[in-house]
Design an enzyme around this catalytic site. Sequence first.
Site, PDB file in Angstrom:
ATOM      1  N   GLY A 115       0.836  -1.211   0.000  1.00 30.58           N
ATOM      2  CA  GLY A 115       0.000   0.000   0.000  1.00 30.58           C
ATOM      3  C   GLY A 115       0.864   1.251   0.000  1.00 30.58           C
TER       4      GLY A 115
ATOM      5  N   ASP B 191       8.053   5.843   7.554  1.00 27.61           N
ATOM      6  CA  ASP B 191       7.558   5.219   8.777  1.00 27.61           C
ATOM      7  C   ASP B 191       6.345   6.026   9.193  1.00 27.61           C
ATOM      8  OD1 ASP B 191       8.258   2.947  10.603  1.00 27.61           O
ATOM      9  OD2 ASP B 191       7.844   4.529  12.053  1.00 27.61           O
TER      10      ASP B 191
HETATM   11  P1  IMP Z   1       5.389   0.926   9.410  1.00 25.05           P
HETATM   12  O1  IMP Z   1       5.634   2.384   9.072  1.00 25.05           O
HETATM   13  O2  IMP Z   1       5.923   0.028   8.368  1.00 25.05           O
HETATM   14  O3  IMP Z   1       5.815   0.618  10.796  1.00 25.05           O
HETATM   15  O4  IMP Z   1       3.818   0.685   9.318  1.00 25.05           O
HETATM   16  C1  IMP Z   1       2.922   1.714   9.424  1.00 25.05           C
HETATM   17  C2  IMP Z   1       1.518   1.175   9.585  1.00 25.05           C
HETATM   18  O5  IMP Z   1       0.693   2.316   9.855  1.00 25.05           O
HETATM   19  C3  IMP Z   1       0.969   0.581   8.319  1.00 25.05           C
HETATM   20  O6  IMP Z   1       1.119  -0.816   8.273  1.00 25.05           O
HETATM   21  C4  IMP Z   1      -0.508   0.956   8.410  1.00 25.05           C
HETATM   22  O7  IMP Z   1      -1.172   0.077   9.210  1.00 25.05           O
HETATM   23  C5  IMP Z   1      -0.497   2.264   9.141  1.00 25.05           C
HETATM   24  N1  IMP Z   1      -0.550   3.343   8.159  1.00 25.05           N
HETATM   25  C6  IMP Z   1       0.453   4.145   7.756  1.00 25.05           C
HETATM   26  N2  IMP Z   1       0.039   4.984   6.807  1.00 25.05           N
HETATM   27  C7  IMP Z   1      -1.251   4.684   6.576  1.00 25.05           C
HETATM   28  C8  IMP Z   1      -2.211   5.210   5.672  1.00 25.05           C
HETATM   29  O8  IMP Z   1      -1.964   6.081   4.837  1.00 25.05           O
HETATM   30  N3  IMP Z   1      -3.418   4.653   5.767  1.00 25.05           N
HETATM   31  C9  IMP Z   1      -3.743   3.669   6.642  1.00 25.05           C
HETATM   32  N4  IMP Z   1      -2.883   3.130   7.480  1.00 25.05           N
HETATM   33  C10 IMP Z   1      -1.630   3.638   7.455  1.00 25.05           C
END
Ligand code: IMP
Length: 198
Positions: A19, A76
Site C-alpha cells: 500500500g 515510517d
Molecule cells: P510501518 O511504518 O511500516 O511501521 O507501518 C505503518 C503502519 O501504519 C501501516 O502498516 C498501516 O497500518 C499504518 N498506516 C500508515 N500509513 C497509513 C495510511 O496512509 N493509511 C492507513 N494506514 C496507514
Amino acid sequence: MRRRRFTGGKLVVASHNLGKVREIRELLAPFAAEVVSALDLNLAEPEETGDTFVTNAELKALAAAKTAGFPALADDSGLCIDALNGAPGIYSARWAGPSKDFGVAMGRIERVMTGKKNRRASFVCALALAWPDGYCETFEGKVTGLLSFPPRGTKGFGYDPIFIADGHSVTLAEMEPRAKHAISHRADAFQKLVAACF
Ligand code: IMP
C-alpha cells in the site's frame, strides 16, 4: 549546510508494504526517478528499533541505500489516537499481528475505544531520503481527524477504513487515491521532501 538534492536515476522505496509502495510511486510519478521497491531488490526488512517515526524512517532508508548502492526513500508512519496517548503510533503495523490483518487491528481499536468519548486521531508520516554514503534528510507530515466505526471503504490500505479526515465526511478508504493524496500525512511529508530535495 546546503541540502543535498536527488538528481534523478534509481531510487529504492525502502518498504515491503504494498500500500505504501503504491502511494509513494504515485507521489513520485512527476519526478525523474526510476523507482524500485525493497521487494524488487529482495532487501531485508531492518528491525524498527527507533522510538520515533523519524528515527525508524532514517534507519530503514540508510540500510536500503547502503545495500542497494543508490538513494533510498523510506516511510515510517502510523495512526496516533489521542484517547490512547498516541497509540498505536510507531507500533501501528504490529497491532495487525504477524498475519498483517488490518481487519483484526481495526477490531482491536474499536474494542479499546469502547466507552471513550474522545475520537480524535491523526496519521503521522516520516519520510527519510538517504544516500549510500550515510547522508540522510527527514521530513514529517500529519493529517488530523476522527475515528469512525464500523470500517467503511475498500480503497487505500491499513487503517484507512476507520479514519475520517477533518473537513470530510467519508473515510480515507472511501476516497479516490487522488483525493487522499491531496490531504494525507504522506502527501504532507512528501511536499516538504520535494521542496527541499527534488
Ligand atoms: P510501518 O511504518 O511500516 O511501521 O507501518 C505503518 C503502519 O501504519 C501501516 O502498516 C498501516 O497500518 C499504518 N498506516 C500508515 N500509513 C497509513 C495510511 O496512509 N493509511 C492507513 N494506514 C496507514
